[in-house]
Design a protein around this motif. Sequence first.
Motif, PDB file in Angstrom:
ATOM      1  N   MET A 123      16.879  23.292  -1.156  1.00  0.00           N
ATOM      2  CA  MET A 123      18.155  23.314  -1.885  1.00  0.00           C
ATOM      3  C   MET A 123      18.750  21.920  -1.977  1.00  0.00           C
ATOM      4  N   THR A 124      18.692  21.176  -0.884  1.00  0.00           N
ATOM      5  CA  THR A 124      19.214  19.817  -0.893  1.00  0.00           C
ATOM      6  C   THR A 124      18.476  18.993  -1.938  1.00  0.00           C
ATOM      7  N   ARG A 125      17.167  19.095  -1.956  1.00  0.00           N
ATOM      8  CA  ARG A 125      16.372  18.346  -2.932  1.00  0.00           C
ATOM      9  C   ARG A 125      16.648  18.827  -4.358  1.00  0.00           C
ATOM     10  N   ALA A 126      16.881  20.116  -4.546  1.00  0.00           N
ATOM     11  CA  ALA A 126      17.212  20.635  -5.877  1.00  0.00           C
ATOM     12  C   ALA A 126      18.529  20.043  -6.367  1.00  0.00           C
ATOM     13  N   ILE A 127      19.502  19.954  -5.484  1.00  0.00           N
ATOM     14  CA  ILE A 127      20.779  19.335  -5.845  1.00  0.00           C
ATOM     15  C   ILE A 127      20.561  17.873  -6.218  1.00  0.00           C
ATOM     16  N   LEU A 128      19.725  17.185  -5.449  1.00  0.00           N
ATOM     17  CA  LEU A 128      19.490  15.762  -5.692  1.00  0.00           C
ATOM     18  C   LEU A 128      18.696  15.497  -6.970  1.00  0.00           C
ATOM     19  N   ARG A 129      17.945  16.487  -7.458  1.00  0.00           N
ATOM     20  CA  ARG A 129      17.224  16.288  -8.728  1.00  0.00           C
ATOM     21  C   ARG A 129      18.193  15.969  -9.860  1.00  0.00           C
ATOM     22  N   GLY A 130      19.398  16.506  -9.760  1.00  0.00           N
ATOM     23  CA  GLY A 130      20.408  16.201 -10.764  1.00  0.00           C
ATOM     24  C   GLY A 130      20.843  14.743 -10.760  1.00  0.00           C
ATOM     25  N   TYR A 131      20.504  14.033  -9.701  1.00  0.00           N
ATOM     26  CA  TYR A 131      20.851  12.617  -9.600  1.00  0.00           C
ATOM     27  C   TYR A 131      19.650  11.717  -9.912  1.00  0.00           C
ATOM     28  N   ASP A 132      18.511  12.336 -10.245  1.00  0.00           N
ATOM     29  CA  ASP A 132      17.324  11.617 -10.711  1.00  0.00           C
ATOM     30  C   ASP A 132      16.850  10.544  -9.728  1.00  0.00           C
ATOM     31  N   LEU A 133      16.710  10.920  -8.480  1.00  0.00           N
ATOM     32  CA  LEU A 133      16.208   9.989  -7.471  1.00  0.00           C
ATOM     33  C   LEU A 133      14.712  10.207  -7.275  1.00  0.00           C
TER      34      LEU A 133
END
Length: 192
Positions: A123-133
């Motif tokens: 979930m943390t990584r899914a949220i971070l996908r929105g930040y394109d890291l």
Amino acid sequence: MARVGLTTERLIRAGADLADEVGFDQVTVSELARRFDVKVASLYSHVKNSQDLKTRIALFALEELADLSADAVAGRAGKDALTAFANVYRDYAHEYPGRAAAARMRLDPETAAASAGVRHARMTRAILRGYDLAEPDETHAVRLLGSVFHGYASLEGAGGFSHSAPDSEESWARVLDALDTLLRNWPARPTS
């Protein structure tokens, strides 16, 4: 023989409640037996020892926290998802301090890999996908978020922010704004 009405699930939930009352470090099979007014030996058909009890409480807390987080972030993206996720962690630490401590327990690799901690990391990584890291920056960001959420909740729970203005709630909102800004403007990796 197991006592009638005494199930492993009931014991683990009672152990989680006990952790919230007295602190996760103070949870033992002996203390749990006192709560149920049974002999310690009666619990050994459900848990091996106090370490096993704590591990099961940790797994219970990870599952509970992952379920709450999934519900909170469903249908959200970007800062909204980040804020919902962060608020679940903070609220959980406030309401269930012993369980929150249990969720941070170091588990052996096999147990960790089979736990809801994996869902939480996804979930943390899914949220971070929105930040394109890209990697390894995504992993750095996962660690940053965990550190901030845990650190803030721990300090707040210990009364660390209760002695001065502004209110802790205002600071929390600003911290989340700052995290969102940082994630949107992640620093480039230095070149050697």
